[in-house]
Design a protein around this motif. Structure first.
Motif, short mmCIF file in Angstrom:
data_model
loop_
_atom_site.label_atom_id
_atom_site.label_comp_id
_atom_site.label_asym_id
_atom_site.label_seq_id
_atom_site.Cartn_x
_atom_site.Cartn_y
_atom_site.Cartn_z
N LEU A 16 0.84 -1.20 0.00
CA LEU A 16 0.00 0.00 0.00
C LEU A 16 0.87 1.25 0.00
N VAL A 17 1.89 1.29 0.86
CA VAL A 17 2.77 2.46 0.93
C VAL A 17 3.55 2.61 -0.38
N TRP A 59 -10.11 7.43 -2.67
CA TRP A 59 -9.02 7.51 -3.64
C TRP A 59 -9.53 7.13 -5.01
N ARG A 60 -9.17 7.89 -6.02
CA ARG A 60 -9.53 7.58 -7.40
C ARG A 60 -8.64 6.48 -7.95
N ARG A 79 -5.36 -1.98 -3.23
CA ARG A 79 -5.25 -1.53 -1.84
C ARG A 79 -5.57 -0.06 -1.61
N VAL A 80 -5.68 0.72 -2.69
CA VAL A 80 -5.88 2.16 -2.54
C VAL A 80 -7.13 2.64 -3.26
N VAL A 88 -7.03 4.26 4.10
CA VAL A 88 -5.72 4.12 3.46
C VAL A 88 -4.66 4.87 4.25
N ALA A 89 -4.96 6.09 4.68
CA ALA A 89 -3.98 6.88 5.43
C ALA A 89 -3.61 6.22 6.75
#
Length: 107
Positions: A16-17, A59-60, A79-80, A88-89
């Motif tokens: 994800l990061v 998130w788009r 994941r985003v 997500v953050a």
């Protein structure tokens, strides 16, 4: 970059990061807006957040079309993209806090 991808592959938080960093790196080079208002106005949104009449910011979808980004594009999609920004953050922050090399005590 393949070595970096191999290092994070299989760790959901790390993927994800990596996906967020890849997308963020494109911002100086492309006009990209990563968020949009999601959910419907007649009930809860896709993930059950919000009450009647409320949506949420998500998130788009995004993909870096340059060669070598297939893994990170897949991680972003899985994941985003379309997930609420807060989830997500928080997930990214929690993963970063566990990384000693990032000086986790300061996060």
């Amino acid at each position: 970059m393949a070595g970096q991808d191999d290092a994070v592959r299989g760790d959901a938080g790390a993927e994800l990061v990596a996906a967020l960093i890849c997308a963020r790196g494109a911002v100086p080079h492309e006009l990209v807006e990563f968020v949009e208002r999601a959910g419907d106005t007649y009930g809860s949104g896709r993930f059950g957040f919000g009450t009647y009449g409320q949506g949420y910011w998500a998130w788009r979808s995004y993909a870096n079309l340059k060669q070598g980004y297939a893994d990170r594009n897949a991680w972003y999609a899985a994941r985003v993209a379309q997930f609420p920004i807060a989830i997500v953050a928080v997930t990214a922050h929690e993963w970063m806090k566990r990384q000693r090399e990032l000086g986790s005590s300061e996060l």
